[in-house]
Design a protein around this motif. Sequence first.
Motif, PDB file in Angstrom:
ATOM      1  N   ASP A 176       0.949  -1.238   0.128  1.00  0.00           N
ATOM      2  CA  ASP A 176      -0.103  -0.015   0.023  1.00  0.00           C
ATOM      3  C   ASP A 176       0.864   1.346  -0.075  1.00  0.00           C
ATOM      4  O   ASP A 176       0.662   2.323  -0.541  1.00  0.00           O
ATOM      5  CB  ASP A 176      -0.942   0.015   1.184  1.00  0.00           C
ATOM      6  N   SER A 177       1.910   1.301   0.739  1.00  0.00           N
ATOM      7  CA  SER A 177       2.799   2.302   0.569  1.00  0.00           C
ATOM      8  C   SER A 177       4.432   1.545   0.281  1.00  0.00           C
ATOM      9  O   SER A 177       4.718   1.076   1.211  1.00  0.00           O
ATOM     10  CB  SER A 177       3.135   2.911   2.208  1.00  0.00           C
ATOM     11  N   PRO A 178       4.687   1.661  -0.832  1.00  0.00           N
ATOM     12  CA  PRO A 178       5.861   0.991  -1.298  1.00  0.00           C
ATOM     13  C   PRO A 178       7.112   1.392  -0.566  1.00  0.00           C
ATOM     14  O   PRO A 178       7.246   2.490  -0.095  1.00  0.00           O
ATOM     15  CB  PRO A 178       6.080   1.293  -2.670  1.00  0.00           C
ATOM     16  N   TYR A 179       7.987   0.347  -0.229  1.00  0.00           N
ATOM     17  CA  TYR A 179       9.181   0.569   0.365  1.00  0.00           C
ATOM     18  C   TYR A 179      10.330  -0.395   0.133  1.00  0.00           C
ATOM     19  O   TYR A 179      10.039  -1.264  -0.570  1.00  0.00           O
ATOM     20  CB  TYR A 179       9.058   0.608   2.044  1.00  0.00           C
ATOM     21  N   SER A 233       6.796   9.089   1.137  1.00  0.00           N
ATOM     22  CA  SER A 233       7.349  10.174   2.089  1.00  0.00           C
ATOM     23  C   SER A 233       8.548  10.777   1.743  1.00  0.00           C
ATOM     24  O   SER A 233       9.068  11.768   2.050  1.00  0.00           O
ATOM     25  CB  SER A 233       7.334   9.650   3.587  1.00  0.00           C
ATOM     26  N   GLN A 234       9.438   9.980   0.832  1.00  0.00           N
ATOM     27  CA  GLN A 234      10.716  10.197   0.647  1.00  0.00           C
ATOM     28  C   GLN A 234      11.600  10.625   1.762  1.00  0.00           C
ATOM     29  O   GLN A 234      12.421  11.378   1.866  1.00  0.00           O
ATOM     30  CB  GLN A 234      10.838  11.580  -0.394  1.00  0.00           C
ATOM     31  N   THR A 235      11.541   9.347   2.542  1.00  0.00           N
ATOM     32  CA  THR A 235      12.386   9.219   3.930  1.00  0.00           C
ATOM     33  C   THR A 235      13.286   8.214   3.677  1.00  0.00           C
ATOM     34  O   THR A 235      12.645   6.959   3.225  1.00  0.00           O
ATOM     35  CB  THR A 235      11.757   9.664   5.219  1.00  0.00           C
ATOM     36  N   ILE A 236      14.331   8.087   4.331  1.00  0.00           N
ATOM     37  CA  ILE A 236      15.258   7.061   4.587  1.00  0.00           C
ATOM     38  C   ILE A 236      15.515   6.912   5.995  1.00  0.00           C
ATOM     39  O   ILE A 236      15.934   7.940   6.624  1.00  0.00           O
ATOM     40  CB  ILE A 236      16.430   7.004   3.793  1.00  0.00           C
ATOM     41  N   SER A 237      15.413   5.870   6.731  1.00  0.00           N
ATOM     42  CA  SER A 237      15.578   5.765   8.115  1.00  0.00           C
ATOM     43  C   SER A 237      16.639   4.618   8.368  1.00  0.00           C
ATOM     44  O   SER A 237      16.601   3.477   7.415  1.00  0.00           O
ATOM     45  CB  SER A 237      14.544   5.114   8.828  1.00  0.00           C
ATOM     46  N   VAL A 238      17.746   4.732   9.077  1.00  0.00           N
ATOM     47  CA  VAL A 238      18.705   3.668   9.368  1.00  0.00           C
ATOM     48  C   VAL A 238      18.858   3.276  10.642  1.00  0.00           C
ATOM     49  O   VAL A 238      18.310   4.045  11.698  1.00  0.00           O
ATOM     50  CB  VAL A 238      20.190   4.293   8.839  1.00  0.00           C
ATOM     51  N   LEU A 251      26.964   8.959  16.651  1.00  0.00           N
ATOM     52  CA  LEU A 251      26.846   7.599  16.860  1.00  0.00           C
ATOM     53  C   LEU A 251      25.518   7.660  17.427  1.00  0.00           C
ATOM     54  O   LEU A 251      25.224   8.447  18.482  1.00  0.00           O
ATOM     55  CB  LEU A 251      27.628   7.155  17.742  1.00  0.00           C
ATOM     56  N   THR A 252      24.416   6.846  16.909  1.00  0.00           N
ATOM     57  CA  THR A 252      23.201   6.620  17.563  1.00  0.00           C
ATOM     58  C   THR A 252      22.655   5.551  17.099  1.00  0.00           C
ATOM     59  O   THR A 252      23.060   4.695  16.165  1.00  0.00           O
ATOM     60  CB  THR A 252      22.261   7.837  16.799  1.00  0.00           C
ATOM     61  N   SER A 253      21.614   5.080  17.549  1.00  0.00           N
ATOM     62  CA  SER A 253      20.614   3.924  17.138  1.00  0.00           C
ATOM     63  C   SER A 253      19.614   3.956  16.159  1.00  0.00           C
ATOM     64  O   SER A 253      19.447   3.023  15.416  1.00  0.00           O
ATOM     65  CB  SER A 253      20.086   3.251  18.417  1.00  0.00           C
ATOM     66  N   GLU A 254      19.402   5.227  15.968  1.00  0.00           N
ATOM     67  CA  GLU A 254      18.382   5.532  14.852  1.00  0.00           C
ATOM     68  C   GLU A 254      18.306   6.783  14.168  1.00  0.00           C
ATOM     69  O   GLU A 254      18.731   7.923  14.765  1.00  0.00           O
ATOM     70  CB  GLU A 254      17.019   5.363  15.410  1.00  0.00           C
ATOM     71  N   LEU A 255      18.390   6.938  12.858  1.00  0.00           N
ATOM     72  CA  LEU A 255      18.425   8.361  12.172  1.00  0.00           C
ATOM     73  C   LEU A 255      17.921   8.382  11.023  1.00  0.00           C
ATOM     74  O   LEU A 255      17.675   7.486  10.253  1.00  0.00           O
ATOM     75  CB  LEU A 255      19.991   8.271  11.928  1.00  0.00           C
ATOM     76  N   HIS A 256      17.041   9.361  10.730  1.00  0.00           N
ATOM     77  CA  HIS A 256      16.281   9.717   9.457  1.00  0.00           C
ATOM     78  C   HIS A 256      16.657  10.777   8.822  1.00  0.00           C
ATOM     79  O   HIS A 256      17.273  11.960   9.176  1.00  0.00           O
ATOM     80  CB  HIS A 256      14.814   9.936  10.071  1.00  0.00           C
ATOM     81  N   TRP A 257      16.593  10.504   7.248  1.00  0.00           N
ATOM     82  CA  TRP A 257      17.040  11.350   6.426  1.00  0.00           C
ATOM     83  C   TRP A 257      15.731  11.831   5.770  1.00  0.00           C
ATOM     84  O   TRP A 257      15.185  10.952   5.060  1.00  0.00           O
ATOM     85  CB  TRP A 257      17.956  10.734   5.474  1.00  0.00           C
ATOM     86  N   ASP A 258      15.384  13.194   5.538  1.00  0.00           N
ATOM     87  CA  ASP A 258      14.093  13.454   4.794  1.00  0.00           C
ATOM     88  C   ASP A 258      14.670  14.396   3.679  1.00  0.00           C
ATOM     89  O   ASP A 258      15.242  15.486   3.852  1.00  0.00           O
ATOM     90  CB  ASP A 258      13.289  14.741   5.777  1.00  0.00           C
ATOM     91  N   GLN A 259      14.525  13.575   2.708  1.00  0.00           N
ATOM     92  CA  GLN A 259      15.038  14.197   1.379  1.00  0.00           C
ATOM     93  C   GLN A 259      14.208  15.357   0.793  1.00  0.00           C
ATOM     94  O   GLN A 259      14.825  16.452   0.048  1.00  0.00           O
ATOM     95  CB  GLN A 259      14.828  12.985   0.348  1.00  0.00           C
ATOM     96  N   LYS A 260      12.949  15.404   1.225  1.00  0.00           N
ATOM     97  CA  LYS A 260      12.190  16.599   0.749  1.00  0.00           C
ATOM     98  C   LYS A 260      12.794  17.942   1.345  1.00  0.00           C
ATOM     99  O   LYS A 260      12.860  18.817   0.846  1.00  0.00           O
ATOM    100  CB  LYS A 260      10.686  16.418   0.909  1.00  0.00           C
ATOM    101  N   LYS A 261      12.836  17.661   2.819  1.00  0.00           N
ATOM    102  CA  LYS A 261      13.276  18.698   3.519  1.00  0.00           C
ATOM    103  C   LYS A 261      14.820  19.001   3.801  1.00  0.00           C
ATOM    104  O   LYS A 261      15.131  20.034   4.368  1.00  0.00           O
ATOM    105  CB  LYS A 261      12.697  18.899   4.894  1.00  0.00           C
TER     106      LYS A 261
END
Length: 193
Positions: free
Chosen positions: A78-81, A115-120, A135-145
Amino acid sequence: MQLSLPSKGNIYFISVLFFFATLINCSNSNVSEVIKRFEIPDSFRIEIAENIELQYSDSGILYAKVFADSMKRYPYADSPYLELINNVRAKFYNKSGKKVTSSLKAEYAKKRDKSQTISVYDNVALTNVKNETLLTSELHWDQKKKKIYTEKFVTIIRNGDTLHGIGLISNESFSRYRVKKLKGQINNNRKSS
């Protein structure tokens, strides 16, 4: 009397014969229903690749290369990923696409198409050209913003100092950033008397 089991070829032939016999006995309106029972739903279809390299560009200019041991893409969800699994690495390039401005390592990544986001996730390490490392356990990249952010605990190593905090917001190259709740700083360059 000796009984012999049917061979695999015979079983396949019998299955196909049964399928067509079922179709012949159905009216035209029921044929599509029978075929649908044998189809795999789109939501179950995935694309799988090993040892991948993805290149992202805009107007022919390279802005990122991403590597991983394996990839799973769900184009019919429904929301491709897309999932990148194990040994995820990325290099981000400047506006000309020729110089690396930052690099990233993680164990898992998820790219959401809409949403054009990548989460690691897991053992995330992001290093910029000034040799500062996040260094962290979770990081998000918002490609639009065009921003990088997290609400998780962060450690930043820069110029021999170590900063700790919760939450971070940064530009894409991790050259300008702000720790939301600073929890302490350790100066590793101080000499003991």
